[in-house]
Design a protein around this motif. Structure first.
Motif, PDB file in Angstrom:
ATOM      1  N   THR A   1       0.674  -1.209  -0.011  1.00  0.00           N
ATOM      2  CA  THR A   1      -0.165   0.062  -0.004  1.00  0.00           C
ATOM      3  C   THR A   1       0.723   1.168   0.020  1.00  0.00           C
TER       4      THR A   1
ATOM      5  N   GLY B   1      -3.997   5.717   1.783  1.00  0.00           N
ATOM      6  CA  GLY B   1      -3.488   4.597   1.425  1.00  0.00           C
ATOM      7  C   GLY B   1      -4.097   3.813   0.335  1.00  0.00           C
TER       8      GLY B   1
ATOM      9  N   SER C   1      -1.111  -6.081   3.958  1.00  0.00           N
ATOM     10  CA  SER C   1       0.225  -5.501   2.827  1.00  0.00           C
ATOM     11  C   SER C   1       1.229  -4.469   3.669  1.00  0.00           C
TER      12      SER C   1
ATOM     13  N   VAL D   1       2.897  -1.267   4.358  1.00  0.00           N
ATOM     14  CA  VAL D   1       2.432   0.401   4.192  1.00  0.00           C
ATOM     15  C   VAL D   1       3.664   1.031   4.035  1.00  0.00           C
TER      16      VAL D   1
ATOM     17  N   MET E   1      -1.447   1.390  13.919  1.00  0.00           N
ATOM     18  CA  MET E   1      -0.266   0.669  14.608  1.00  0.00           C
ATOM     19  C   MET E   1      -0.261   0.904  15.958  1.00  0.00           C
TER      20      MET E   1
HETATM   21  O1  TXA Z   1      -3.509  -6.210   3.125  1.00  0.00           O
HETATM   22  C1  TXA Z   1      -4.162  -5.218   3.641  1.00  0.00           C
HETATM   23  O2  TXA Z   1      -3.737  -4.024   3.832  1.00  0.00           O
HETATM   24  C2  TXA Z   1      -5.660  -5.629   4.217  1.00  0.00           C
HETATM   25  C3  TXA Z   1      -6.500  -5.773   2.871  1.00  0.00           C
HETATM   26  C4  TXA Z   1      -7.878  -6.040   3.167  1.00  0.00           C
HETATM   27  O3  TXA Z   1      -6.208  -5.117   1.784  1.00  0.00           O
HETATM   28  N1  TXA Z   1      -6.091  -4.214   4.711  1.00  0.00           N
HETATM   29  C5  TXA Z   1      -5.809  -3.787   5.659  1.00  0.00           C
HETATM   30  O4  TXA Z   1      -6.373  -2.502   6.455  1.00  0.00           O
HETATM   31  O5  TXA Z   1      -4.916  -4.329   6.564  1.00  0.00           O
HETATM   32  P1  TXA Z   1      -6.484  -2.154   7.841  1.00  0.00           P
HETATM   33  O6  TXA Z   1      -7.328  -0.991   7.927  1.00  0.00           O
HETATM   34  O7  TXA Z   1      -6.448  -3.241   8.637  1.00  0.00           O
HETATM   35  O8  TXA Z   1      -5.070  -1.401   7.868  1.00  0.00           O
HETATM   36  C6  TXA Z   1      -4.623  -0.306   7.351  1.00  0.00           C
HETATM   37  C7  TXA Z   1      -3.485   0.433   7.965  1.00  0.00           C
HETATM   38  C8  TXA Z   1      -3.718   0.839   9.419  1.00  0.00           C
HETATM   39  O9  TXA Z   1      -2.594   0.670  10.096  1.00  0.00           O
HETATM   40  C9  TXA Z   1      -3.678   2.344   9.068  1.00  0.00           C
HETATM   41  O10 TXA Z   1      -3.696   3.234   9.938  1.00  0.00           O
HETATM   42  C10 TXA Z   1      -2.799   2.675   7.881  1.00  0.00           C
HETATM   43  O11 TXA Z   1      -2.762   1.352   6.904  1.00  0.00           O
HETATM   44  N2  TXA Z   1      -3.211   3.741   7.012  1.00  0.00           N
HETATM   45  C11 TXA Z   1      -4.221   3.997   6.178  1.00  0.00           C
HETATM   46  N3  TXA Z   1      -4.208   5.184   5.585  1.00  0.00           N
HETATM   47  C12 TXA Z   1      -3.039   5.724   6.088  1.00  0.00           C
HETATM   48  C13 TXA Z   1      -2.719   7.233   5.904  1.00  0.00           C
HETATM   49  N4  TXA Z   1      -3.387   8.105   5.363  1.00  0.00           N
HETATM   50  N5  TXA Z   1      -1.466   7.399   6.653  1.00  0.00           N
HETATM   51  C14 TXA Z   1      -0.846   6.492   7.277  1.00  0.00           C
HETATM   52  N6  TXA Z   1      -1.321   5.280   7.424  1.00  0.00           N
HETATM   53  C15 TXA Z   1      -2.493   4.924   6.822  1.00  0.00           C
END
Ligand code: TXA
Ligand code: MG
Length: 343
Positions: free
Chosen positions: A101, A122, A184, A186, A232
């Motif tokens: 991501t 993301g 994934s 990030v 996190m």
């Molecule tokens: O593998 C994956 O990434 C899975 C599958 C479904 O694609 N999705 C996933 O989403 O793990 P989630 O919401 O459980 O984790 C997303 C992570 C979180 O730690 C969130 O804080 C971070 O990505 N994140 C999302 N947008 C962000 C941003 N704009 N800046 C920093 N961190 C971000």
């Protein structure tokens, strides 16, 4: 909650019909769980705030934790990102579709709840036929966090999703067990250097090879730092009984189990295939994968944590692993499940 079986063994017509129905529901603002190559996601239309708020309610997710937006082709980036930094484009070209991501400047078209008010978003293109087909048929980018109740291990099979969210979401597309098993990677690409915010399916070594180097969010290694990736900062991936990571060889782990049992405690053990037979005396045992192939450990990690969540034990001991390759993601998740307790 409607259930559709869309595994490869299912008739193509039935599969297509299920995906069309699920995509229709996404367009109408409903939430649908679907498989990706990493873990199951809980998806909703990323352009609709009403749809996105349903994700937060179903998961019990804190509203300050932004969601990852999933796309099916690079043209869709225009609906999601305001711009694509060169660092992001490099990563995209090398690893998409795949388990990484990129954090990029957010488009104003996105539902504000997706970004939790941040000016970045993301985004990733998953490499799973069900995910890609669902996004393509829905015709909108799909925001999807992992499809677990907030704080629980991410789901790697449809049963896990049903266990956590049955009755709380519109539907589940069952595509069988996911491949990678951890989420994934990030990477923040909005600054001068790429910054690793969450280790995952694409290893740090792969990123270093591509970019020449990558910074790490200090919070990944220091307990008192606030993570740049809001998600996190929470205790996570955790069974209800306390988890302890046991350093050293299996003899040490065997001793720990015996000592705790002597005190009258019920002990669960998460062990590798190589060592499992030594723990037949444990009150619960989950086999996580094989030491000879770290990818199998990632694959089995969340099922092992969920097995332990169901077991009636007072504490859980788990083996530790190298931080090389996918090991960095494995240890990151285990450290969170253990709340940092290494003994
Ligand atoms: O593998 C994956 O990434 C899975 C599958 C479904 O694609 N999705 C996933 O989403 O793990 P989630 O919401 O459980 O984790 C997303 C992570 C979180 O730690 C969130 O804080 C971070 O990505 N994140 C999302 N947008 C962000 C941003 N704009 N800046 C920093 N961190 C971000
Ligand atoms: Mg998650």
């Amino acid at each position: 909650t409607k259930y559709w079986n869309v595994q490869n063994t299912i008739n193509e017509e039935i599969r297509k019909h299920a995906l069309e129905e699920a995509a229709e529901w996404i367009r109408k603002g409903e939430t649908i769980a679907f498989p990706t190559e990493t873990v199951y996601g809980l998806g909703a239309n990323a352009l609709s705030d009403t749809a996105i708020s349903r994700i937060f309610v179903a998961k019990g997710r804190p509203s300050d934790n932004p969601l990852i937006v999933h796309i099916a082709n690079q043209e869709q980036l225009q609906d999601v990102a305001k711009s694509i930094p060169p660092l992001a484009q490099k990563i995209i070209d090398a690893f998409w579709p795949g388990p990484i991501t990129v954090i990029v400047p957010a488009s104003s078209q996105l539902a504000t709840k997706v970004t939790a008010g941040l000016d970045t978003v993301g985004v990733r293109m998953p490499s799973h036929s069900v995910a890609l087909e669902l996004i393509r048929l829905a015709g909108v980018p799909i925001a999807a966090p992992s499809a677990n109740r907030s704080g629980k291990p991410s789901p790697t099979q449809a049963d896990h999703v049903a266990h956590d969210l049955d009755g709380k979401i519109a539907g589940i597309l069952d595509g069988g067990v996911t491949g990678v098993g951890v989420e994934s990677t990030v990477v923040d690409t909005t600054g001068e250097h790429a910054v690793l915010l969450r280790p995952g399916g694409i290893s740090k070594e792969q990123l270093v090879e591509l970019l020449g180097g990558v910074d790490e969010d200090p919070a990944l290694t220091k307990a008192n730092e606030t993570p740049k990736s809001p998600g996190m900062k929470y205790r996570h991936y955790a069974p209800s009984a306390p988890v302890y990571l046991v350093k050293g060889d299996k003899e040490r782990l065997i001793d720990k189990v015996k000592a705790a049992q002597k005190e009258g405690k019920h002990v669960g053990v998460i062990a590798t295939e190589e060592h499992a037979s030594f723990f037949s005396g444990a009150d619960a045992l989950a086999v996580i994968g094989s030491r000879s192939q770290l990818s199998t450990i990632a694959h089995g990690l969340y099922t092992a944590l969920r097995t332990m969540d169901e077991a009636n034990v007072d504490l859980i001991y788990c083996e530790t692993f190298t931080r090389e390759g996918i090991g960095l993601a494995i240890m990151n998740r285990l450290m969170k499940a253990a709340n940092g307790q290494v003994i």
